[in-house]
Write a protein that holds these residues in place. Sequence first.
Motif, PDB file in Angstrom:
ATOM      1  N   GLN B  50      62.636  33.298   7.813  1.00 58.58           N
ATOM      2  CA  GLN B  50      63.153  31.928   7.925  1.00 58.58           C
ATOM      3  C   GLN B  50      63.996  31.639   6.689  1.00 58.58           C
ATOM      4  O   GLN B  50      63.462  31.516   5.588  1.00 58.58           O
ATOM      5  CB  GLN B  50      62.013  30.910   8.037  1.00 58.58           C
ATOM      6  CG  GLN B  50      62.457  29.455   7.957  1.00 58.58           C
ATOM      7  CD  GLN B  50      63.386  29.051   9.085  1.00 58.58           C
ATOM      8  OE1 GLN B  50      63.143  29.327  10.253  1.00 58.58           O
ATOM      9  NE2 GLN B  50      64.470  28.374   8.743  1.00 58.58           N
ATOM     10  N   GLY B  51      65.284  31.536   6.886  1.00 59.99           N
ATOM     11  CA  GLY B  51      66.196  31.209   5.801  1.00 59.99           C
ATOM     12  C   GLY B  51      66.015  32.137   4.625  1.00 59.99           C
ATOM     13  O   GLY B  51      65.981  33.354   4.768  1.00 59.99           O
ATOM     14  N   ASN B  52      65.886  31.548   3.442  1.00 56.52           N
ATOM     15  CA  ASN B  52      65.729  32.323   2.217  1.00 56.52           C
ATOM     16  C   ASN B  52      64.277  32.488   1.794  1.00 56.52           C
ATOM     17  O   ASN B  52      64.000  33.036   0.718  1.00 56.52           O
ATOM     18  CB  ASN B  52      66.505  31.662   1.075  1.00 56.52           C
ATOM     19  CG  ASN B  52      67.999  31.665   1.335  1.00 56.52           C
ATOM     20  OD1 ASN B  52      68.537  32.629   1.854  1.00 56.52           O
ATOM     21  ND2 ASN B  52      68.663  30.571   0.999  1.00 56.52           N
ATOM     22  N   SER B  53      63.374  32.029   2.637  1.00 58.05           N
ATOM     23  CA  SER B  53      61.950  32.130   2.300  1.00 58.05           C
ATOM     24  C   SER B  53      61.475  33.566   2.420  1.00 58.05           C
ATOM     25  O   SER B  53      62.082  34.376   3.117  1.00 58.05           O
ATOM     26  CB  SER B  53      61.121  31.239   3.232  1.00 58.05           C
ATOM     27  OG  SER B  53      61.540  29.901   3.153  1.00 58.05           O
ATOM     28  N   ALA B  54      60.376  33.850   1.739  1.00 56.76           N
ATOM     29  CA  ALA B  54      59.778  35.176   1.857  1.00 56.76           C
ATOM     30  C   ALA B  54      59.334  35.398   3.295  1.00 56.76           C
ATOM     31  O   ALA B  54      58.775  34.495   3.931  1.00 56.76           O
ATOM     32  CB  ALA B  54      58.585  35.286   0.915  1.00 56.76           C
ATOM     33  N   PRO B  55      59.581  36.575   3.848  1.00 54.46           N
ATOM     34  CA  PRO B  55      59.209  36.814   5.244  1.00 54.46           C
ATOM     35  C   PRO B  55      57.697  36.855   5.441  1.00 54.46           C
ATOM     36  O   PRO B  55      56.947  37.206   4.538  1.00 54.46           O
ATOM     37  CB  PRO B  55      59.835  38.187   5.534  1.00 54.46           C
ATOM     38  CG  PRO B  55      59.993  38.843   4.207  1.00 54.46           C
ATOM     39  CD  PRO B  55      60.245  37.741   3.230  1.00 54.46           C
ATOM     40  N   ASP B  56      57.285  36.487   6.630  1.00 55.68           N
ATOM     41  CA  ASP B  56      55.889  36.603   7.041  1.00 55.68           C
ATOM     42  C   ASP B  56      55.705  37.985   7.662  1.00 55.68           C
ATOM     43  O   ASP B  56      56.139  38.218   8.784  1.00 55.68           O
ATOM     44  CB  ASP B  56      55.549  35.497   8.047  1.00 55.68           C
ATOM     45  CG  ASP B  56      54.116  35.572   8.547  1.00 55.68           C
ATOM     46  OD1 ASP B  56      53.662  34.596   9.156  1.00 55.68           O
ATOM     47  OD2 ASP B  56      53.444  36.606   8.352  1.00 55.68           O
ATOM     48  N   LYS B  57      55.061  38.874   6.931  1.00 58.39           N
ATOM     49  CA  LYS B  57      54.904  40.261   7.369  1.00 58.39           C
ATOM     50  C   LYS B  57      53.525  40.527   7.960  1.00 58.39           C
ATOM     51  O   LYS B  57      53.133  41.689   8.117  1.00 58.39           O
ATOM     52  CB  LYS B  57      55.107  41.209   6.179  1.00 58.39           C
ATOM     53  CG  LYS B  57      56.408  41.035   5.438  1.00 58.39           C
ATOM     54  CD  LYS B  57      56.480  42.004   4.265  1.00 58.39           C
ATOM     55  CE  LYS B  57      57.737  41.833   3.455  1.00 58.39           C
ATOM     56  NZ  LYS B  57      57.807  42.759   2.307  1.00 58.39           N
ATOM     57  N   SER B  58      52.818  39.485   8.268  1.00 57.74           N
ATOM     58  CA  SER B  58      51.406  39.643   8.617  1.00 57.74           C
ATOM     59  C   SER B  58      51.158  40.486   9.863  1.00 57.74           C
ATOM     60  O   SER B  58      50.056  40.981  10.062  1.00 57.74           O
ATOM     61  CB  SER B  58      50.752  38.271   8.779  1.00 57.74           C
ATOM     62  OG  SER B  58      51.390  37.538   9.817  1.00 57.74           O
ATOM     63  N   GLY B  59      52.169  40.658  10.707  1.00 57.42           N
ATOM     64  CA  GLY B  59      51.974  41.411  11.931  1.00 57.42           C
ATOM     65  C   GLY B  59      52.339  42.881  11.848  1.00 57.42           C
ATOM     66  O   GLY B  59      52.105  43.634  12.800  1.00 57.42           O
ATOM     67  N   LEU B  60      52.893  43.305  10.747  1.00 63.07           N
ATOM     68  CA  LEU B  60      53.294  44.720  10.627  1.00 63.07           C
ATOM     69  C   LEU B  60      52.046  45.599  10.685  1.00 63.07           C
ATOM     70  O   LEU B  60      51.107  45.393   9.920  1.00 63.07           O
ATOM     71  CB  LEU B  60      54.058  44.956   9.341  1.00 63.07           C
ATOM     72  CG  LEU B  60      55.421  44.263   9.238  1.00 63.07           C
ATOM     73  CD1 LEU B  60      56.072  44.555   7.894  1.00 63.07           C
ATOM     74  CD2 LEU B  60      56.348  44.692  10.369  1.00 63.07           C
ATOM     75  N   PRO B  61      52.024  46.604  11.565  1.00 65.26           N
ATOM     76  CA  PRO B  61      50.788  47.371  11.790  1.00 65.26           C
ATOM     77  C   PRO B  61      50.428  48.349  10.680  1.00 65.26           C
ATOM     78  O   PRO B  61      49.260  48.721  10.558  1.00 65.26           O
ATOM     79  CB  PRO B  61      51.077  48.112  13.095  1.00 65.26           C
ATOM     80  CG  PRO B  61      52.552  48.184  13.190  1.00 65.26           C
ATOM     81  CD  PRO B  61      53.084  46.977  12.505  1.00 65.26           C
ATOM     82  N   SER B  62      51.387  48.784   9.902  1.00 63.84           N
ATOM     83  CA  SER B  62      51.086  49.706   8.806  1.00 63.84           C
ATOM     84  C   SER B  62      52.221  49.658   7.793  1.00 63.84           C
ATOM     85  O   SER B  62      53.263  49.042   8.039  1.00 63.84           O
ATOM     86  CB  SER B  62      50.915  51.135   9.341  1.00 63.84           C
ATOM     87  OG  SER B  62      52.186  51.722   9.598  1.00 63.84           O
ATOM     88  N   ASP B  63      52.008  50.308   6.649  1.00 62.80           N
ATOM     89  CA  ASP B  63      53.058  50.297   5.620  1.00 62.80           C
ATOM     90  C   ASP B  63      54.224  51.216   5.983  1.00 62.80           C
ATOM     91  O   ASP B  63      55.188  51.321   5.231  1.00 62.80           O
ATOM     92  CB  ASP B  63      52.477  50.665   4.248  1.00 62.80           C
ATOM     93  CG  ASP B  63      51.804  52.021   4.247  1.00 62.80           C
ATOM     94  OD1 ASP B  63      51.162  52.353   3.240  1.00 62.80           O
ATOM     95  OD2 ASP B  63      51.914  52.753   5.257  1.00 62.80           O
TER      96      ASP B  63
END
Lengths: 110, 112
Positions: B50-63
Motif C-alpha cells: 500500500q503506497g510507500n508503507s512497508a508491505p504486509d508479508k504475513s502470507g508468504l509461505p517461506s523465505d
Amino acid sequence: AQSVTQPDIHITVSEGASLELRCNYSYGATPYLFWYVQSPGQGLQLLLKYFSGDTLVQGIKGFEAEFKRSQSSFNLRKPSVHWSDAAEYFCAVGDLKLIFGAGTRLAVHP
Amino acid sequence: GAGVSQSPSNKVTEKGKDVELRCDPISGHTALYWYRQSLGQGLEFLIYFQGNSAPDKSGLPSDRFSAERTGGSVSTLTIQRTQQEDSAVYLCASSLEVTSAFFGQGTRLTVV
C-alpha cells in the motif's frame, strides 16, 4: 478465527431456473463482503460487494446478494440463470487481506 | 492498459530454479496484492503493498518467496529454489481504495 464457508462445492441448475449460492463467514469486526466469479482459465471478476447500508446489494450480470448479520451469511442469488453463468463462484471477507471461501462450481444444463 | 496485467501467463520451470512473476497494476491504484490459487489450498493471500508503507508479508509461505514493488507501480514476485508444491496459479490484484480489488488473469506456474 476469520473464515468463509461455502457449503456447496458443486451446484447444477437448469437454464432459466433461479440460483442461490450460500456463504457463511466468521469475522471479528463488521465485515466487508464480496462475491467474485472465475471462468475457466480466467482471473477473478468482482460481482458485487457489501460494506454497509442496504443489506441487499445489486451486482453485475443480474446478480444480487443479501447480508444477514444474524445468520452471518451473504448468499448470492440470481432469478434466472443463463448458460454463460457456468463458472466458479467465490465468497470473500476482509479489507486489506481477503479471505476466500473454497468456491462453488456452477454447472448450467440447457 | 485497462486492467491488471500479469506475465508470463504460463511458466514451466525445473525444480530448484528461481522464477520471477510480474504484475502491472491498474494505473493509479495504490494497493497491490498477490494471491496464490492451488487445488489443495484454494485462494491464499501472500503479500500486500500500500503506497510507500512497508508491505504486509504475513502470507508468504517461506523465505524462498519475496516480492518488491518498484516506483509504486510494477511488482515482481520471486520464488527461489522452486519446489513442486509451489505449482499453482499466482494472481495479482490492485485497488484504489482499501476494498474493491481487481484481479489479473494470473500466472500458472508448473514446477517439474
